[in-house]
Write a protein that holds these residues in place. Structure first.
Motif, PDB file in Angstrom:
ATOM      1  N   PHE A 179      -5.724  -1.434  -1.563  1.00 38.75           N
ATOM      2  CA  PHE A 179      -6.702  -0.220  -1.320  1.00 38.75           C
ATOM      3  C   PHE A 179      -5.768   0.926  -1.536  1.00 38.75           C
ATOM      4  O   PHE A 179      -6.292   2.022  -2.220  1.00 38.75           O
ATOM      5  CB  PHE A 179      -7.426  -0.440   0.079  1.00 38.75           C
ATOM      6  N   SER A 180      -4.670   1.167  -1.127  1.00 33.19           N
ATOM      7  CA  SER A 180      -3.920   2.317  -1.236  1.00 33.19           C
ATOM      8  C   SER A 180      -3.799   2.682  -2.659  1.00 33.19           C
ATOM      9  O   SER A 180      -3.518   3.880  -3.039  1.00 33.19           O
ATOM     10  CB  SER A 180      -2.521   2.391  -0.296  1.00 33.19           C
ATOM     11  N   LEU A 222      -0.864   0.563   9.393  1.00 35.03           N
ATOM     12  CA  LEU A 222      -1.540   1.745   9.406  1.00 35.03           C
ATOM     13  C   LEU A 222      -2.184   2.315   8.328  1.00 35.03           C
ATOM     14  O   LEU A 222      -1.698   2.621   7.222  1.00 35.03           O
ATOM     15  CB  LEU A 222      -0.508   3.016   9.923  1.00 35.03           C
ATOM     16  N   ASN A 223      -3.406   2.253   8.038  1.00 32.08           N
ATOM     17  CA  ASN A 223      -4.030   2.584   6.885  1.00 32.08           C
ATOM     18  C   ASN A 223      -4.618   4.137   6.647  1.00 32.08           C
ATOM     19  O   ASN A 223      -4.755   4.866   7.743  1.00 32.08           O
ATOM     20  CB  ASN A 223      -5.707   1.899   6.745  1.00 32.08           C
ATOM     21  N   ASN A 224      -4.351   4.534   5.302  1.00 31.49           N
ATOM     22  CA  ASN A 224      -4.551   6.001   5.237  1.00 31.49           C
ATOM     23  C   ASN A 224      -3.882   6.899   6.211  1.00 31.49           C
ATOM     24  O   ASN A 224      -4.041   7.851   7.089  1.00 31.49           O
ATOM     25  CB  ASN A 224      -6.020   6.385   5.204  1.00 31.49           C
ATOM     26  N   VAL A 225      -2.564   6.765   6.067  1.00 30.11           N
ATOM     27  CA  VAL A 225      -1.604   7.712   6.982  1.00 30.11           C
ATOM     28  C   VAL A 225      -0.670   8.283   6.066  1.00 30.11           C
ATOM     29  O   VAL A 225       0.142   7.350   5.500  1.00 30.11           O
ATOM     30  CB  VAL A 225      -0.959   6.666   8.187  1.00 30.11           C
ATOM     31  N   GLY A 242      10.678  -0.601  13.220  1.00 33.32           N
ATOM     32  CA  GLY A 242      11.028  -0.650  11.714  1.00 33.32           C
ATOM     33  C   GLY A 242       9.884  -0.247  11.176  1.00 33.32           C
ATOM     34  O   GLY A 242       8.666  -1.012  11.202  1.00 33.32           O
ATOM     35  N   ALA A 243       9.787   0.854  10.291  1.00 26.78           N
ATOM     36  CA  ALA A 243       8.523   1.138   9.524  1.00 26.78           C
ATOM     37  C   ALA A 243       8.742   1.376   8.031  1.00 26.78           C
ATOM     38  O   ALA A 243       9.901   1.623   7.397  1.00 26.78           O
ATOM     39  CB  ALA A 243       8.371   2.624  10.161  1.00 26.78           C
ATOM     40  N   VAL A 244       7.724   1.057   7.383  1.00 29.46           N
ATOM     41  CA  VAL A 244       7.813   0.788   5.891  1.00 29.46           C
ATOM     42  C   VAL A 244       6.769   1.731   5.443  1.00 29.46           C
ATOM     43  O   VAL A 244       5.411   1.239   5.485  1.00 29.46           O
ATOM     44  CB  VAL A 244       8.097  -0.401   5.046  1.00 29.46           C
ATOM     45  N   PRO A 245       6.801   2.633   4.543  1.00 28.93           N
ATOM     46  CA  PRO A 245       5.514   3.345   4.092  1.00 28.93           C
ATOM     47  C   PRO A 245       5.130   2.648   2.809  1.00 28.93           C
ATOM     48  O   PRO A 245       6.051   1.852   2.060  1.00 28.93           O
ATOM     49  CB  PRO A 245       6.179   4.907   3.795  1.00 28.93           C
ATOM     50  N   PHE A 246       3.953   2.609   2.404  1.00 34.81           N
ATOM     51  CA  PHE A 246       3.506   2.177   1.281  1.00 34.81           C
ATOM     52  C   PHE A 246       2.304   2.789   0.548  1.00 34.81           C
ATOM     53  O   PHE A 246       1.883   3.744   1.304  1.00 34.81           O
ATOM     54  CB  PHE A 246       2.939   0.668   1.515  1.00 34.81           C
TER      55      PHE A 246
END
Length: 587
Positions: free
Chosen positions: A166-167, A229-232, A267-271
């Protein structure tokens, strides 16, 4: 007339309240603890899917709807109402008329009497885990975690795949967080499994409370939760992670044993930019989580790779593929280095060092692939291959005596131990000729697990050696608890010992400690005759090092066997290792 108007207005207000509660899917109740009367506000029937006015008019009646597996922890939570605090929270399942069950999150405010006794609960019950509030039907069971009601790892991965697609399609940003509870193992051991489960359910509640309706939460491991986390925007990911961290640390979790404070690491990963697939994102988030834990815990780390790290990971993939193919094609072989008797200087043992033989015949030392094997979690497969190869040597050569060297992770690997039991149980002729080497640092990291590992091997008939003795500063208590048979003095203290008085003093201490427990000693990395003479005078039993031989791909008993003779006991001993340490790895 005014009274009728007031009644009409009150009814309209109640109707609006009913509509509002039905819309948000919550059931509101008031429980009089003295009389046990349970009053439900409008909309409770729709929210829970149960005619609560008929089947749950008292607290006792409602408790009969609670799933049998959840009754104990709910009772424990309610039994602590009089210890103070303004609210009580719990998570449990309730039975539905169709025979299935539904997860709910129950949060209530406590009212106290003048003598500080809890007299009334006013609370809200919300369907938990399944955000839409629908029943948890049988076919959905594999998608939801049995303890928390959250998505399972597999189901969360599907949700992450959809979010990633979707992103990309709409040019939006998102992020994936893996939330790891700090020190759950310690809490589990100190408080027991029931309390640990209560803590996990409370953590699941807090993670959910920090997310939006459009976000997806799942339990991906024993003490880990995943959040999509959608649309962040990437710039807001840190704020979202900090909200979860602060929610964890701000107030304790109420348990049957009292309040427990917890923290978490993230731990965070942006997509979509950081990875190409959901699996890649989840793996990188776990790498970032480990970085957060190494940074001191109770913090968040966002995954980012430098060009150097990208190149390293690319090389890791290549090396891992080579190792996997070598294991499948039996191209993992041993090189043998002699261990000699200190008195006679004659070889009585050989340590066998793992080598990867390439398809073109090139022999690759362990130092060039073992770090990658350990980093990528392949060490257990390698250790099992070493075990199987070692048992094969013992079976084929009746007079051989070997030792297998295993990693620290293997000391807690139940599958490796099951393999060892299957291969050695009922075969004392094999087990008594096997020595298993473990590193000293592995023993210090998890002493209880290592003690169990050693005890099980000794029960099978094996002997156990403590490798790198001195590197981890083993105490008297540790050495006594481990109950090994042999210690191998770390080579960093042996090399150039004749010119280093400080090392000599330390080695004497190690020898005295080993002598106290009647343990045999092996000095590693002995490279000159003068070092050997000095160590002989100090009481060392065996030597290993370049002074007495380099690793050789041909085993002594294989040479003898080619003549048709049975190898002698003094020539047919070996130590099968996978270490990458100098000099063994680099030789």
């Amino acid at each position: 007339m005014q009274e009728a108007a007031d009644i009409s207005a009150r009814l309209e207000e109640l109707e609006r309240l009913r509509i509002a509660l039905t819309a948000i899917g919550d059931a509101v109740y008031e429980w009089d603890l003295k009389s046990d009367a349970l009053t439900w506000f409008p909309g409770a029937e729709d929210a829970l899917g149960i005619d609560v006015a008929q089947v749950a008019r008292s607290g006792t009646a409602f408790s009969r709807l609670v799933h049998a597996d959840d009754v104990k922890q709910r009772r424990q939570r309610l039994s602590r109402l009089d210890v103070g605090g303004n609210t009580v929270e719990t998570r449990y399942r309730i039975a539905l008329p169709n025979g299935t069950s539904r997860w709910v999150h129950d949060r209530a405010r406590i009212e106290y009497s003048a003598d500080d006794r809890a007299v009334r609960l006013t609370g809200v019950i919300r369907a938990s885990g399944i955000r839409a509030g629908r029943p948890r039907i049988a076919e959905d069971a594999p998608n939801y975690d049995a303890l928390t009601g959250l998505y399972t790892r597999a189901r969360l991965r599907e949700a992450l795949d959809h979010a990633l697609e979707f992103s990309r399609r709409y040019d939006l940003e998102g992020a994936y967080l893996v939330v790891g509870l700090d020190n759950l193992t310690i809490l589990n051991q100190a408080l027991g499994h029931d309390i640990a489960d209560t803590i996990l359910m409370a953590v699941a509640d807090r993670v959910e409370m920090c997310t939006r309706a459009s976000d997806v939460v799942g339990r991906i491991g024993g003490d880990q939760f995943g959040v999509v986390l959608n649309n962040v925007p990437e710039a807001e990911t840190d704020a979202a992670a900090e909200k979860i961290l602060s929610t964890m640390r701000e107030k304790p979790i109420v348990t049957a044993d009292g309040p427990v404070y917890v923290t978490a690491s993230i731990g965070a990963v942006p997509f979509p930019g950081a990875a190409s697939t959901a699996l890649d994102i989840m793996r990188r988030a776990e790498v970032a989580l480990q970085s957060a834990k190494h940074a001191g815990r109770d913090c968040a780390v966002t995954y980012a790779l430098s060009e150097e790290q990208i190149a390293y990971h690319r090389d890791c993939v290549v090396v891992a593929e080579r190792v996997q193919r070598a294991l499948g094609e039996s191209r993992m072989q041993f090189a043998y280095q002699p261990i000699v008797d200190a008195a006679t200087r004659e070889p009585i043992l050989h340590e066998c060092l793992l080598r990867l033989v390439e398809t073109d015949g090139e022999v690759v030392p362990a130092a060039r692939f073992m770090p990658v094997v350990e980093d990528l979690g392949m060490i257990r497969s390698v250790d099992r291959a070493v075990l199987e190869r070692g048992v094969d040597v013992l079976s084929r050569y009746g007079d051989s005596r070997i030792a297998i060297n295993v990693s620290g992770l293997t000391t807690t690997d139940r599958s490796w131990m099951r393999s060892a039991i299957a291969l050695l149980h009922g075969r004392p002729d094999i087990a008594e000729r096997m020595v298993v080497e473990i590193t000293e640092t592995a023993g210090l990291e998890d002493l209880d697990a290592c003690c169990h590992f050693v005890a099980t091997l000794r029960d099978l008939g094996c002997r156990v050696a403590l490798d790198d003795f001195g590197a981890g500063y083993t105490s008297f208590r540790h050495l006594k608890s481990l109950a090994v048979n042999i210690v191998k003095i770390d080579g960093s203290f042996v090399r150039n010992i004749d010119g280093n008085p400080d090392n000599l003093v330390f080695v004497r201490t190690l020898i005295d400690l080993a002598r106290t427990f009647n343990l045999e000693t092996v000095a590693e990395c002995v490279e000159t005759p003068s070092e050997a003479d000095l160590l002989t005078n100090e009481g060392v039993r065996y030597f290993q090092g370049y002074a007495f031989g380099y690793p050789d791909m041909t085993a002594p008993w294989q040479e003898n066997d080619s003549t048709g003779r049975t190898p002698s006991a003094s020539r047919a001993s070996a130590s099968v290792g996978i270490s990458g340490k100098n000099p063994r790895a680099g030789a």
